[in-house]
Enzyme design. Structure first.
Site, mmCIF file in Angstrom:
data_model
loop_
_atom_site.group_PDB
_atom_site.id
_atom_site.type_symbol
_atom_site.label_atom_id
_atom_site.label_comp_id
_atom_site.label_asym_id
_atom_site.label_seq_id
_atom_site.Cartn_x
_atom_site.Cartn_y
_atom_site.Cartn_z
ATOM 1 C CB SER A 1 5.338 7.125 1.144
ATOM 2 O OG SER A 1 4.492 6.663 2.033
ATOM 3 C CB ILE A 45 -1.094 0.051 1.426
ATOM 4 C CG1 ILE A 45 -0.297 -0.226 2.379
ATOM 5 C CG2 ILE A 45 -2.064 -0.952 0.800
ATOM 6 C CD1 ILE A 45 -1.072 0.022 3.722
ATOM 7 C CD GLU A 46 -1.879 5.865 -1.406
ATOM 8 O OE1 GLU A 46 -2.088 7.183 -1.507
ATOM 9 O OE2 GLU A 46 -2.386 5.664 -2.607
ATOM 10 C CD GLN A 47 -1.635 4.938 2.986
ATOM 11 O OE1 GLN A 47 -1.460 3.834 2.466
ATOM 12 N NE2 GLN A 47 -2.533 5.712 2.767
ATOM 13 N N GLY A 48 3.235 2.503 2.413
ATOM 14 C CA GLY A 48 4.495 2.001 2.840
ATOM 15 C C GLY A 48 4.526 0.676 3.432
#
Length: 528
Positions: free
Chosen positions: A354, A327-330
């Site tokens: 990120s 996911i983009e938050q990491g």
């Protein structure tokens, strides 16, 4: 001299006309106490004035973390560049930032989250800017809207469409922050920062470098302060040499409505039996069909919406671990969480900053992405970023444009139209009340994903709804599967506002999807 200061002191450091960069994702890592102090200072003193604020991912939300709304005041905020914005229910009072945007009280831009991180990274290296193909032929492209969200921004572009080495590119000039406002869990007396109770790093290091390397200030909000030298070097993710001010906020939430969950930060491993199965409903049927598109061994990105439930489908079917969620938050691996905790994962294998995660996405390094749609155009283009009648209902594009730019396989999911009521009777889909708003349309209101670019890049694109499965084939939307119990003409073709083709090999969707019992999901093997 001690770096530990009050939030009120930190707010005094910010001058008029400054550019501030804020590291946050809704409530995750949001430096809410510092933002609140800036708003309070302005209410008392009328300063600082005319700030530009850069948010790669939204700061704050509707549900307990005010975030950007602390500074959403005319005179205080004059320009905002956001990858996403706070979003919430249609019937909720819009956040202050959305009121400012719709009233043209602030120049507002929606720039893909990964590109905003890139802009700051280039500023840190004193390079001129970002040259990228991410965003071509979408609303980010100046040939369309250039990311402008309102009339106040439309005449002041932040991106150029240009030729370089005989190819089309988008160019985003670097933006230098005067102040970076970041958040961590612990700071030692030298300002070294660790993130042991956070669910992500986001772009804390990149923001700190961008401000520090250009003569700016770095303000770090933390939950606690420790003695110098007490944080292990490997645990320091932003060194104290970059940090000017530390603000202690003992009551900071881990994320929205969550004081602290050690499974989010990887400090404990949550039992798989503790994850609740999704209720059997129309959304679960869609998520199950999406899951059938996956293969064992894949790395798969998911976005907000119906697709966020797909990891729970795999848990219920005993297939957790067959794919790795990113996911983009990491977060890498584990089980992505829902509702207020979206953007976090329990039991993650790794936390990647990120900006690095977006580099992975922008280059198409992963296997598939599962995303939602508001509208789908006749050419396969998708809108997720603008709902004119209720602007605050969407968060903007976030990382959607970065993720879809080169993704090899994309599965979009959503209800076939808006407002329909449906049920399952004896394993068949039944329409109890037809919807009034078509979601498959001739032309989308805003192009968040370009069907034209998808065809040029040979991307594999599928749209999964409760009524049917549609694939983008040779630039045309083709119905390839129909839900049991439905009539193709009456329930699908006549309910679309765009012309849909029908595959000569039209199939019926797997009947097992429409049973409340586990449906025996089987993932094929990847080519690796």
């Amino acid at each position: 001299m001690s770096k530990l200061k009050t939030a009120e002191f930190a707010a005094q450091v910010i001058p008029d006309n400054a550019t501030i960069a804020v590291n946050s994702s809704s409530g995750l890592c949001c430096p809410d106490a510092v933002l609140a102090a800036i708003g309070e200072r302005f209410a008392k003193e009328g300063a600082p004035r005319n700030l530009t604020s850069i948010h790669p991912i939204a700061a704050g939300d509707f549900f307990g973390t005010k975030g950007v709304d602390h500074i959403a005041r005319p005179g205080l905020l004059s320009r905002i560049i956001g990858g996403s914005y706070p979003s919430g229910p249609s019937n909720a009072e819009p956040p202050l930032i959305w009121k400012m945007i719709t009233a043209n009280q602030v120049e507002a831009y929606n720039i893909p989250s990964g590109i905003v991180f890139d802009i700051l990274r280039e500023a840190a290296g004193k390079r001129p800017g970002v040259l990228t193909k991410v965003g071509l032929d979408t609303f980010v492209d100046p040939d369309r809207e250039g990311g402008a969200m309102n009339a106040a921004a439309a005449g002041k572009p932040v991106v150029k469409h240009m030729q370089f080495e005989g190819q089309d590119w988008l160019y985003f000039p670097a933006i230098i922050p005067d102040v970076a406002i970041i958040r961590a869990t612990t700071a030692d007396e030298k300002g070294n920062l660790s993130f042991e109770q956070e669910g992500a790093y986001l772009g804390a290091m990149e923001m700190a470098l961008a401000a520090h390397n250009n003569g700016g200030k770095v303000i770090a909000q933390v939950k606690r302060v420790a003695a110098a030298g007490s944080i292990r070097p490997h645990d320091v993710h932003v060194p104290g040499i970059l940090v000017d001010i530390v603000v202690e906020a003992p009551d900071q939430l881990q994320t929205t409505a969550t004081e602290y969950d050690p499974a989010i930060s990887g400090e404990v491993t949550r039992a798989m039996s503790s994850f609740r199965n999704a209720e059997f409903n129309i959304g679960k049927i869609i998520a199950r069909r999406v899951a059938q598109e996956l293969k064992s061994g894949w790395a798969v990105n998911i976005g907000f919406g119906i697709s966020a439930n797909v990891p729970r489908i795999l848990v219920e079917e005993g297939l957790h671990g067959e794919v790795t969620w990113v996911i983009e938050q990491g977060a890498v691996g584990g089980v992505p969480l829902l509702d207020f905790k979206f953007g976090c994962s329990a039991n993650a294998e790794a936390f990647v900053p990120s900006p690095h995660q977006f580099c992975y996405f922008q280059a198409g390094g992963f296997d598939a992405s599962l995303l939602s749609f508001l509208e789908v155009g006749r050419d396969g283009s998708v809108n997720v970023s603008r709902l004119p009648s209720i602007p605050h209902r969407t968060a903007g594009a976030g990382g959607f444009v970065d993720i879809t730019a080169r993704a090899r396989k994309i599965v979009f999911s959503g209800n076939f139209n808006a407002g329909a009521r449906m049920s399952v009777v004896d394993g068949k889909m039944q329409i109890d009340r037809e919807g009034k708003t078509a979601k498959f349309v001739e032309e989308v209101n805003q192009v968040s994903f370009s069907g034209k670019r998808a065809m040029e890049q040979n991307q594999d694109v599928t749209y999964v709804t409760e009524r049917c499965v549609i694939r983008l084939i040779d630039g045309q939307l083709v119905v390839t599967e129909l839900a049991p119990g439905l009539d193709l003409q009456r329930d699908v073709l006549d309910q679309a506002a765009a012309t849909l083709a029908v595959s000569p090999d039209l199939k019926t969707m797997d009947a097992a999807l429409f049973s409340p019992e586990p449906f025996g999901l089987h993932l094929g093997s990847s080519d690796v």
